[in-house]
Design an enzyme around this catalytic site. Structure first.
Site, PDB file in Angstrom:
ATOM      1  N   LEU A  48       0.850  -1.187  -0.096  1.00 23.59           N
ATOM      2  CA  LEU A  48       0.049  -0.042   0.082  1.00 23.59           C
ATOM      3  C   LEU A  48       0.911   0.950  -0.002  1.00 23.59           C
ATOM      4  O   LEU A  48       0.473   2.350  -0.401  1.00 23.59           O
ATOM      5  CB  LEU A  48      -0.996   0.129   1.104  1.00 23.59           C
ATOM      6  N   GLY A  49       1.958   1.276   0.444  1.00 24.21           N
ATOM      7  CA  GLY A  49       2.856   2.228   0.719  1.00 24.21           C
ATOM      8  C   GLY A  49       4.174   1.887   1.470  1.00 24.21           C
ATOM      9  O   GLY A  49       4.535   0.917   2.029  1.00 24.21           O
ATOM     10  N   GLY A  51       7.052   3.952   4.264  1.00 21.26           N
ATOM     11  CA  GLY A  51       7.157   5.129   5.246  1.00 21.26           C
ATOM     12  C   GLY A  51       8.612   5.016   5.972  1.00 21.26           C
ATOM     13  O   GLY A  51       9.432   4.097   5.873  1.00 21.26           O
ATOM     14  N   GLY A  52       8.525   5.676   7.269  1.00 19.89           N
ATOM     15  CA  GLY A  52       9.976   5.793   7.870  1.00 19.89           C
ATOM     16  C   GLY A  52      10.239   4.346   8.924  1.00 19.89           C
ATOM     17  O   GLY A  52      11.200   3.933   9.005  1.00 19.89           O
ATOM     18  N   PHE A  53       9.036   3.631   8.988  1.00 22.50           N
ATOM     19  CA  PHE A  53       8.829   2.698   9.963  1.00 22.50           C
ATOM     20  C   PHE A  53       9.136   1.300   8.990  1.00 22.50           C
ATOM     21  O   PHE A  53       9.804   0.517   9.247  1.00 22.50           O
ATOM     22  CB  PHE A  53       7.588   2.797  10.633  1.00 22.50           C
ATOM     23  N   GLY A  54       8.617   1.350   7.596  1.00 24.70           N
ATOM     24  CA  GLY A  54       8.924   0.432   6.587  1.00 24.70           C
ATOM     25  C   GLY A  54       7.895   0.304   5.635  1.00 24.70           C
ATOM     26  O   GLY A  54       7.023   1.159   5.355  1.00 24.70           O
ATOM     27  N   VAL A  56       4.074  -0.675   4.074  1.00 27.68           N
ATOM     28  CA  VAL A  56       2.792  -0.987   4.462  1.00 27.68           C
ATOM     29  C   VAL A  56       2.082  -1.731   3.560  1.00 27.68           C
ATOM     30  O   VAL A  56       2.029  -1.501   2.403  1.00 27.68           O
ATOM     31  CB  VAL A  56       1.869   0.331   4.643  1.00 27.68           C
ATOM     32  N   ASP A 166       4.040  15.080  13.882  1.00 32.94           N
ATOM     33  CA  ASP A 166       4.382  15.176  12.342  1.00 32.94           C
ATOM     34  C   ASP A 166       3.101  15.207  11.341  1.00 32.94           C
ATOM     35  O   ASP A 166       2.717  14.441  10.542  1.00 32.94           O
ATOM     36  CB  ASP A 166       5.202  13.789  12.062  1.00 32.94           C
TER      37      ASP A 166
END
Length: 208
Positions: A48-49, A51-54, A56, A166
């Site tokens: 799905l996408g 981000g900074g965490f990893g 999705v 954020d």
């Protein structure tokens, strides 16, 4: 709503990864947000996408569609204090304009963490306003902003106040219903009222 946390010991910050994972799993189980392996189905190829965490990806929890955030590396687990704090904050937030946190899947042996959230089909506000922007009527724009403000007001009225930390168009999901959802609480934190307000205005709630 009052947020009371028992901080993780400072020694745990420098502990081996498996000890950090075991600590996190123990807290999640005690506080009833640990998701067992048999409860969650993950479709890693359906991304799905990112981000900074990893990454999705698409998932199913008890047969219902969810979004699954997969930690990209052990680096995501370095600050266990902040991670535990984020998940404890996130799990208590229930508002129609905030993405719902279902829990976390923790694999101690593999050193993997998956954060399971409400699935919100749609686009981010950033995508919605990127030229050429979607033709949204003035009334719909106002309603969209009002709902975002309601979510922020809800956060700021907690005890202690919660700062998202954020807030940006990329962290606001907008489905076809135009019911926006704040997401990505990685920098969220509780703040004391004396630090949060000046002349009745909440400070530092927006980062760009």
């Amino acid at each position: 709503m009052n947020f009371v946390f028992n901080p993780v010991t400072q020694q745990m910050e420098t502990a081996p990864l498996n000890e950090k994972m075991a600590c996190l799993s123990g807290i999640a189980k005690k506080e009833h947000w640990l998701i067992e392996a048999h409860e969650l189905e993950v479709f890693e190829k359906h991304e799905l996408g990112r981000g900074g965490f990893g990454r999705v990806v698409v998932g199913r929890l008890h047969g219902l569609p969810v979004a699954v955030k997969m930690s990209k590396s052990v680096k995501a687990l370095r600050g266990i204090n902040s991670l535990v704090n984020e998940l404890r904050i996130f799990r208590r937030l229930r508002h129609p304009n905030i993405v719902m946190f279902h829990g976390a899947r923790i694999d101690i042996a593999a050193g993997e963490l998956m954060i399971v959230e409400e699935a919100v089909p749609g686009v981010t506000l950033a995508e919605l306003i990127t030229p050429p922007p979607s033709p949204i009527r003035t009334k719909a724009r106002r309603l969209l902003l009002l709902r975002i403000c309601k979510a922020l007001r809800f956060l700021h009225l907690q005890t202690p106040s919660i700062m998202h930390g954020d807030l940006k168009p990329g962290n606001i999901l907008v489905p076809q219903t135009m019911q926006p959802k704040l997401t990505d609480f990685g920098l969220a934190r509780p703040v004391s009222a004396s630090l949060a307000y000046e002349n009745g205005i909440l400070l530092n709630c927006l980062r760009v």
